[in-house]
Scaffold this motif. Structure first.
Motif, PDB file in Angstrom:
ATOM      1  N   GLY A 154       0.811  -1.217   0.000  1.00 33.68           N
ATOM      2  CA  GLY A 154       0.000   0.000   0.000  1.00 33.68           C
ATOM      3  C   GLY A 154       0.844   1.266   0.000  1.00 33.68           C
ATOM      4  O   GLY A 154       0.481   2.270  -0.616  1.00 33.68           O
ATOM      5  N   ALA A 155       2.006   1.219   0.662  1.00 30.60           N
ATOM      6  CA  ALA A 155       2.882   2.392   0.718  1.00 30.60           C
ATOM      7  C   ALA A 155       3.297   2.839  -0.687  1.00 30.60           C
ATOM      8  O   ALA A 155       3.349   4.046  -0.963  1.00 30.60           O
ATOM      9  N   ASP A 156       3.573   1.882  -1.559  1.00 31.14           N
ATOM     10  CA  ASP A 156       4.033   2.227  -2.911  1.00 31.14           C
ATOM     11  C   ASP A 156       2.940   2.962  -3.690  1.00 31.14           C
ATOM     12  O   ASP A 156       3.216   3.881  -4.463  1.00 31.14           O
ATOM     13  N   ILE A 157       1.702   2.538  -3.458  1.00 30.89           N
ATOM     14  CA  ILE A 157       0.569   3.199  -4.134  1.00 30.89           C
ATOM     15  C   ILE A 157       0.435   4.639  -3.606  1.00 30.89           C
ATOM     16  O   ILE A 157       0.273   5.577  -4.380  1.00 30.89           O
ATOM     17  N   LEU A 158       0.534   4.804  -2.287  1.00 36.50           N
ATOM     18  CA  LEU A 158       0.402   6.149  -1.714  1.00 36.50           C
ATOM     19  C   LEU A 158       1.564   7.049  -2.153  1.00 36.50           C
ATOM     20  O   LEU A 158       1.362   8.228  -2.478  1.00 36.50           O
TER      21      LEU A 158
END
Ligand SMILES: N[C@@H](CCC(=O)N[C@@H](CS)C(=O)NCC(=O)O)C(=O)O
Length: 209
Positions: free
Chosen positions: A157-161
Motif C-alpha cells: 500500500g505504501a508504494d501506491i500512496l
C-alpha cells in the motif's frame, strides 16, 4: 459496497486505486467545493475535519488514510499487506512514512502562502520545506536502488500512496527531485490497470513521470 469520499488526485486516490486492485465495488463521493467555500454539511457530518479520505463500510466509518489502507488490505487478505514479519512491520513503516512524514511535508508547502506573509521569511520556509521533501524522496530512492518496491519484490500500500503523493508537483511552490529508481517504480505503478482506472475515474492526469 464501499463508499469513498474523495477529492480528485488527493491522498484518497490511493484508497480508490487499492479498492480497484482488490476488485471491490465503490460508490465515489466527490466532496470538492469552489475555493474558499466550506464542505457540505452532509460531508461535515461524516467527517467534521472536512478531510478526505473517508471510507464507509456498513456501520464502520474510517477517516484516516493509513488506517483505511491497512483495513482494506487486511480485510481482503491482500499480499499488498505482507503476512509475515518483519515484512509486515516494514510495509507499515513505509506506509506511515508516506502518510505521516512525506504527506505532512507537502501539506506544509501547500499552505505556506496563507500562513507566512513576509516574503523573505516565506522564501526561507519554502527552501527549507523543499529541501526536506527532497531528502525524504532521496530516502525512497536509496531503498528502491536495492529493491523493486519499498518492501522488496512485493508491491504494498505504501508504494501506491507514494505514487499518488509524487503527482502533487503542481501544488508546490518549487519543483522537487525524484530519483531514477523512484521514477522507475512510479512508471510501473501508473501502468497498473487499477491505478489507471482510478486516475481516469477521477479525471486526473499523471505528470510526475
Ligand atoms: N491525516 C489525514 C490527512 C488527510 C488529508 O490531509 N487530506 C487532504 C487531501 S490529501 C484533504 O482532505 N485536504 C482538504 C482539506 O484539508 O480541506 C489522513 O492521512 O487521512
Amino acid at each position: 459496497m464501499y463508499t469513498l469520499y474523495y477529492l480528485p488526485g488527493a491522498c484518497s486516490l490511493a484508497i480508490h486505486a487499492l479498492i480497484n486492485e482488490l476488485g471491490q465495488e465503490v460508490k465515489l463521493e466527490n466532496v470538492s467545493v469552489p475555493q474558499g467555500e466550506p464542505r457540505s454539511p452532509e460531508f461535515l457530518k461524516v467527517n467534521p475535519r472536512g478531510q478526505v479520505p473517508v471510507l464507509v463500510d456498513g456501520d464502520l466509518v474510517l477517516r484516516e488514510g493509513g488506517a483505511i489502507i491497512n483495513y482494506l488490505l487486511d480485510k481482503h487478505n491482500s499480499n499488498m499487506l505482507p503476512k509475515s514479519q518483519p515484512e509486515r512491520a516494514q510495509s507499515l513503516e513505509w506506509l506511515m512514512f508516506a502518510n505521516a512524514t512525506l504527506h505532512p511535508a507537502y501539506a506544509r508547502m501547500f499552505f505556506i502562502n496563507r500562513i507566512i506573509k513576509d516574503e523573505n521569511a516565506k522564501e526561507e520556509a519554502i527552501n527549507a520545506g523543499i529541501e526536506q521533501i527532497n531528502k525524504l524522496w532521496a530516502e525512497v530512492d536509496q531503498q528502491l536502488a536495492k529493491t523493486k518496491y519499498t518492501c522488496g519484490d512485493q508491491i504494498t500500500g505504501a508504494d501506491i500512496l507514494l505514487t499518488v503523493i509524487a503527482n502533487w508537483i503542481g501544488y508546490l511552490p518549487k519543483p522537487v527531485q525524484l530519483g531514477d529508481n523512484t521514477k522507475r517504480m512510479l512508471k510501473e505503478i501508473i501502468n497498473r490497470p487499477a491505478f489507471k482506472k482510478a486516475l481516469s475515474e477521477e479525471k486526473i492526469e499523471y505528470k510526475a513521470v
